[in-house]
Design a protein around this motif. Structure first.
Motif, PDB file in Angstrom:
ATOM      1  N   GLY A  69       0.748  -1.145   0.117  1.00  0.00           N
ATOM      2  CA  GLY A  69      -0.004   0.095   0.001  1.00  0.00           C
ATOM      3  C   GLY A  69       0.933   1.288   0.061  1.00  0.00           C
ATOM      4  O   GLY A  69       2.080   1.116   0.297  1.00  0.00           O
ATOM      5  N   LYS A  70       0.313   2.453  -0.250  1.00  0.00           N
ATOM      6  CA  LYS A  70       0.998   3.718  -0.442  1.00  0.00           C
ATOM      7  C   LYS A  70       1.561   4.070   0.865  1.00  0.00           C
ATOM      8  O   LYS A  70       2.320   4.830   1.255  1.00  0.00           O
ATOM      9  N   ASN A  71       0.635   3.550   1.911  1.00  0.00           N
ATOM     10  CA  ASN A  71       0.977   3.885   3.359  1.00  0.00           C
ATOM     11  C   ASN A  71       0.808   2.352   4.103  1.00  0.00           C
ATOM     12  O   ASN A  71       0.338   1.718   3.979  1.00  0.00           O
ATOM     13  N   ILE A  72       2.107   2.472   5.111  1.00  0.00           N
ATOM     14  CA  ILE A  72       2.428   1.191   5.659  1.00  0.00           C
ATOM     15  C   ILE A  72       2.394   1.419   7.176  1.00  0.00           C
ATOM     16  O   ILE A  72       2.929   2.223   7.801  1.00  0.00           O
ATOM     17  N   ILE A  73       1.627   0.513   7.576  1.00  0.00           N
ATOM     18  CA  ILE A  73       1.488   0.574   9.285  1.00  0.00           C
ATOM     19  C   ILE A  73       1.996  -0.997   9.849  1.00  0.00           C
ATOM     20  O   ILE A  73       1.566  -2.200   8.991  1.00  0.00           O
ATOM     21  N   THR A  74       2.915  -0.788  10.516  1.00  0.00           N
ATOM     22  CA  THR A  74       3.727  -1.942  11.044  1.00  0.00           C
ATOM     23  C   THR A  74       3.050  -2.154  12.702  1.00  0.00           C
ATOM     24  O   THR A  74       3.275  -1.351  13.261  1.00  0.00           O
ATOM     25  N   ALA A  75       2.499  -3.314  12.804  1.00  0.00           N
ATOM     26  CA  ALA A  75       2.208  -3.681  14.073  1.00  0.00           C
ATOM     27  C   ALA A  75       3.187  -4.665  14.768  1.00  0.00           C
ATOM     28  O   ALA A  75       3.296  -5.629  14.072  1.00  0.00           O
ATOM     29  N   CYS A  76       3.674  -4.311  15.972  1.00  0.00           N
ATOM     30  CA  CYS A  76       4.634  -5.187  16.438  1.00  0.00           C
ATOM     31  C   CYS A  76       3.612  -6.241  17.215  1.00  0.00           C
ATOM     32  O   CYS A  76       2.795  -6.234  17.777  1.00  0.00           O
ATOM     33  N   CYS A  77       4.218  -7.605  16.811  1.00  0.00           N
ATOM     34  CA  CYS A  77       3.546  -8.659  17.486  1.00  0.00           C
ATOM     35  C   CYS A  77       4.503  -9.559  18.477  1.00  0.00           C
ATOM     36  O   CYS A  77       4.090 -10.575  18.528  1.00  0.00           O
ATOM     37  N   GLY A  78       5.434  -8.926  18.982  1.00  0.00           N
ATOM     38  CA  GLY A  78       6.245  -9.295  19.959  1.00  0.00           C
ATOM     39  C   GLY A  78       5.527  -9.475  21.207  1.00  0.00           C
ATOM     40  O   GLY A  78       4.374  -9.240  21.357  1.00  0.00           O
ATOM     41  N   THR A  79       6.196 -10.682  22.265  1.00  0.00           N
ATOM     42  CA  THR A  79       5.671 -10.852  23.405  1.00  0.00           C
ATOM     43  C   THR A  79       5.018  -9.638  24.024  1.00  0.00           C
ATOM     44  O   THR A  79       3.937  -9.617  24.500  1.00  0.00           O
ATOM     45  N   ALA A  80       5.852  -8.762  24.277  1.00  0.00           N
ATOM     46  CA  ALA A  80       5.576  -7.678  25.411  1.00  0.00           C
ATOM     47  C   ALA A  80       4.407  -6.676  24.658  1.00  0.00           C
ATOM     48  O   ALA A  80       3.259  -6.636  25.395  1.00  0.00           O
ATOM     49  N   CYS A  81       4.262  -6.879  23.429  1.00  0.00           N
ATOM     50  CA  CYS A  81       3.274  -5.913  22.644  1.00  0.00           C
ATOM     51  C   CYS A  81       2.127  -6.829  22.781  1.00  0.00           C
ATOM     52  O   CYS A  81       0.843  -6.356  22.915  1.00  0.00           O
ATOM     53  N   HIS A  82       2.201  -8.069  22.470  1.00  0.00           N
ATOM     54  CA  HIS A  82       0.960  -9.042  22.626  1.00  0.00           C
ATOM     55  C   HIS A  82       0.146  -8.845  23.946  1.00  0.00           C
ATOM     56  O   HIS A  82      -0.808  -8.714  24.025  1.00  0.00           O
ATOM     57  N   VAL A  83       1.179  -9.069  25.123  1.00  0.00           N
ATOM     58  CA  VAL A  83       0.723  -9.152  26.361  1.00  0.00           C
ATOM     59  C   VAL A  83       0.029  -7.689  26.620  1.00  0.00           C
ATOM     60  O   VAL A  83      -1.108  -7.673  27.418  1.00  0.00           O
ATOM     61  N   LYS A  84       0.282  -6.740  26.120  1.00  0.00           N
ATOM     62  CA  LYS A  84      -0.273  -5.204  26.460  1.00  0.00           C
ATOM     63  C   LYS A  84      -1.309  -4.983  25.473  1.00  0.00           C
ATOM     64  O   LYS A  84      -1.684  -3.916  25.365  1.00  0.00           O
ATOM     65  N   GLY A  85      -1.599  -6.153  24.710  1.00  0.00           N
ATOM     66  CA  GLY A  85      -2.983  -5.887  23.957  1.00  0.00           C
ATOM     67  C   GLY A  85      -2.899  -5.332  22.572  1.00  0.00           C
ATOM     68  O   GLY A  85      -3.909  -4.574  22.082  1.00  0.00           O
ATOM     69  N   SER A  86      -1.930  -5.904  21.797  1.00  0.00           N
ATOM     70  CA  SER A  86      -1.570  -5.359  20.435  1.00  0.00           C
ATOM     71  C   SER A  86      -2.875  -6.044  19.756  1.00  0.00           C
ATOM     72  O   SER A  86      -3.349  -5.314  18.749  1.00  0.00           O
ATOM     73  N   GLY A  87      -3.404  -7.240  20.088  1.00  0.00           N
ATOM     74  CA  GLY A  87      -4.022  -8.077  19.111  1.00  0.00           C
ATOM     75  C   GLY A  87      -5.432  -7.383  18.763  1.00  0.00           C
ATOM     76  O   GLY A  87      -5.812  -7.214  17.635  1.00  0.00           O
ATOM     77  N   PRO A  88      -6.139  -6.908  19.849  1.00  0.00           N
ATOM     78  CA  PRO A  88      -7.492  -6.286  19.769  1.00  0.00           C
ATOM     79  C   PRO A  88      -7.208  -4.866  18.834  1.00  0.00           C
ATOM     80  O   PRO A  88      -7.942  -4.632  17.810  1.00  0.00           O
ATOM     81  N   ILE A  89      -6.022  -4.271  19.115  1.00  0.00           N
ATOM     82  CA  ILE A  89      -5.847  -3.138  18.128  1.00  0.00           C
ATOM     83  C   ILE A  89      -5.753  -3.493  16.667  1.00  0.00           C
ATOM     84  O   ILE A  89      -6.134  -2.869  16.091  1.00  0.00           O
ATOM     85  N   ILE A  90      -4.879  -4.436  16.498  1.00  0.00           N
ATOM     86  CA  ILE A  90      -4.834  -4.858  15.283  1.00  0.00           C
ATOM     87  C   ILE A  90      -6.103  -5.041  14.526  1.00  0.00           C
ATOM     88  O   ILE A  90      -6.309  -4.938  13.393  1.00  0.00           O
ATOM     89  N   ASN A  91      -6.823  -5.775  15.300  1.00  0.00           N
ATOM     90  CA  ASN A  91      -8.159  -6.372  14.650  1.00  0.00           C
ATOM     91  C   ASN A  91      -9.198  -5.104  14.391  1.00  0.00           C
ATOM     92  O   ASN A  91      -9.694  -5.152  13.456  1.00  0.00           O
ATOM     93  N   LYS A  92      -9.093  -4.023  15.335  1.00  0.00           N
ATOM     94  CA  LYS A  92      -9.801  -2.677  14.917  1.00  0.00           C
ATOM     95  C   LYS A  92      -9.256  -2.256  13.853  1.00  0.00           C
ATOM     96  O   LYS A  92     -10.078  -1.592  12.709  1.00  0.00           O
TER      97      LYS A  92
END
Ligand code: FES
Length: 156
Positions: A69-92
């Motif tokens: 895409g023209k714009n790139i969003i990178t989501a960190c999926c490492g353990t710390a980010c996962h534990v701190k709730g990156s999953g629901p944000i990625i889904n959103k």
């Protein structure tokens, strides 16, 4: 396929006496990703099996086999980010970007949302990167804000 672009890449490649990795880098620079028909074109020109190109292209994460895409969003999926709730944000974000199941790039080509392992900023987890700008301690609200910012900046 843009054969002129291919010829130009081939010329540079031959002048530099480069290897498959540098050739793939040049292809990606010229086309934005590594298109299948371009790989087959080079395979024929250089008499190198296409599987050799794909072997290298799939081994290194720097190569993209699909348009991004023209714009790139990178989501960190490492353990710390996962534990701190990156999953629901990625889904959103996937929902807001209307990303089809199994796809990382929106149909209109405006956004690519990709996952990476730890980006090395665990203290500000969950971490997202929007067009190279780091967004730490991400929340649902900040994620929407990030999209708005990107849309505004880039006229996405
Ligand atoms: S796990 Fe996300 S920054 Fe380390």
């Amino acid at each position: 396929m843009d054969e002129k672009k291919c010829q130009a890449v081939l010329k540079t490649h031959q002048e530099d006496g480069g290897n498959i990795i540098s050739l793939l880098q040049e292809i990606q620079e010229a086309f934005g990703y590594i298109p299948e028909d371009v790989v087959f074109w080079f395979s024929k020109e250089l008499n190198i099996p296409a599987s050799n190109f794909y072997g290298v292209a799939t081994f290194y994460s720097q190569f993209y086999l699909k348009p991004r895409g023209k714009n790139i969003i990178t989501a960190c999926c490492g353990t710390a980010c996962h534990v701190k709730g990156s999953g629901p944000i990625i889904n959103k974000l996937r929902e807001e970007l209307k990303l089809p199941e199994g796809e990382v790039t929106s149909k209109d080509g405006k956004f690519t949302l990709e996952n990476v392992a730890c980006v090395g900023a665990c203290s500000i987890a969950p971490v997202f990167i929007g067009n190279k700008k780091v967004f730490g301690k991400m929340t649902m609200e900040k994620a929407s804000q990030m999209l708005k910012e990107i849309n505004k900046d880039k006229g996405a």
